[in-house]
Design an enzyme around this catalytic site. Structure first.
Site, PDB file in Angstrom:
ATOM      1  N   GLY A 206      -6.839   3.739   1.272  1.00 16.01           N
ATOM      2  CA  GLY A 206      -7.644   4.007   0.089  1.00 16.01           C
ATOM      3  C   GLY A 206      -6.813   4.236  -1.154  1.00 16.01           C
ATOM      4  O   GLY A 206      -5.617   3.967  -1.193  1.00 16.01           O
TER       5      GLY A 206
ATOM      6  N   LEU B 243     -10.398  -3.361   4.263  1.00 15.75           N
ATOM      7  CA  LEU B 243      -9.482  -2.749   3.305  1.00 15.75           C
ATOM      8  C   LEU B 243      -8.318  -2.042   3.990  1.00 15.75           C
ATOM      9  O   LEU B 243      -8.520  -1.211   4.869  1.00 15.75           O
ATOM     10  CB  LEU B 243     -10.246  -1.754   2.419  1.00 15.75           C
ATOM     11  N   ASP B 244      -7.098  -2.393   3.573  1.00 18.85           N
ATOM     12  CA  ASP B 244      -5.862  -1.757   4.046  1.00 18.85           C
ATOM     13  C   ASP B 244      -5.693  -1.815   5.565  1.00 18.85           C
ATOM     14  O   ASP B 244      -5.082  -0.935   6.163  1.00 18.85           O
ATOM     15  CB  ASP B 244      -5.777  -0.301   3.567  1.00 18.85           C
ATOM     16  N   ALA B 245      -6.235  -2.858   6.196  1.00 18.31           N
ATOM     17  CA  ALA B 245      -6.168  -2.959   7.651  1.00 18.31           C
ATOM     18  C   ALA B 245      -5.577  -4.282   8.127  1.00 18.31           C
ATOM     19  O   ALA B 245      -5.652  -4.604   9.296  1.00 18.31           O
ATOM     20  CB  ALA B 245      -7.560  -2.766   8.248  1.00 18.31           C
TER      21      ALA B 245
ATOM     22  N   HIS C 186       0.853  -1.188   0.000  1.00 15.63           N
ATOM     23  CA  HIS C 186       0.000   0.000   0.000  1.00 15.63           C
ATOM     24  C   HIS C 186       0.887   1.235   0.000  1.00 15.63           C
ATOM     25  O   HIS C 186       1.878   1.300   0.723  1.00 15.63           O
ATOM     26  CB  HIS C 186      -0.924   0.031   1.209  1.00 15.63           C
TER      27      HIS C 186
END
Length: 195
Positions: free
Chosen positions: A112, A138-140, A103
């Protein structure tokens, strides 16, 4: 290891270069993409390329094709080298803590799609990259590796993107190498690293 990509080539080139030099303890029998644009790169490294478009309303078809292909090729880990698609729940369940994403921000800040733009608007003094396992949120997912670089008011969004891409390659390669060398252990959404 399967590599999934979309249109950005920097992480793909970096991984394939490391792979060809023997730096990664893996075999890469395929590259999967939702676009055809990076097919020449796969061909230049003699790795089969599979174009599997993800069409709105027909995402389940792409997921089924992905899972069938990964099973056929006996894939253990999936590297998302800037694959710009949401990974479906069943896919994640088929590869728990074995889908690795890069990311383009220092998570949890600026999750995001456009973190460099968000960082620029916020006026931050550092930007980063985060390599993490993919989870349904998402992205966690559990973080494997991170790094940062300093920026200033004189940098444009384009500058942030260029500096960030260098970081992404390094952080992604480090994270993948840690996983491949079996130096990671996930516990309670945290990754323990054995060095």
């Amino acid at each position: 290891m399967a590599i999934f990509v979309s249109k950005y080539d920097h992480c793909l080139y970096d991984l394939l270069g490391r792979y060809k030099s023997g730096e990664l303890n893996a075999q890469i029998p395929l590259i999967v993409s939702n676009h055809k644009v990076l097919k020449p790169i796969a061909e230049s490294f003699d790795i089969p390329f599979y174009h599997i478009p993800v069409i709105k309303g027909r995402e389940a078809e792409a997921e089924a094709t992905h899972l069938e292909l990964l099973k056929e090729k006996e894939i253990d880990v999936v590297a998302l080298a800037r694959y710009m698609q949401i990974i479906p729940e069943n896919f994640i369940k088929a590869f728990p803590n074995h889908i690795i994403n890069i990311h383009h921000s220092f998570l949890p800040a600026f999750a995001g799609a456009k973190p460099y733009h968000s960082a620029y608007k916020r006026g931050v003094k550092i930007i980063g990259a985060t390599c993490h396992y993919v989870t349904e949120e998402l992205d966690a997912g559990p973080i494997i590796e991170q790094d940062i670089t300093r920026i200033s008011h004189s940098h444009s969004i384009k500058d942030l993107i260029l500096k960030g891409r260098d970081l992404e390659k390094i952080v992604f390669a480090r994270g993948i190498k840690l996983h491949l060398d079996r130096k990671t252990l996930v516990y309670n959404n945290k990754t323990i690293i054995f060095v």
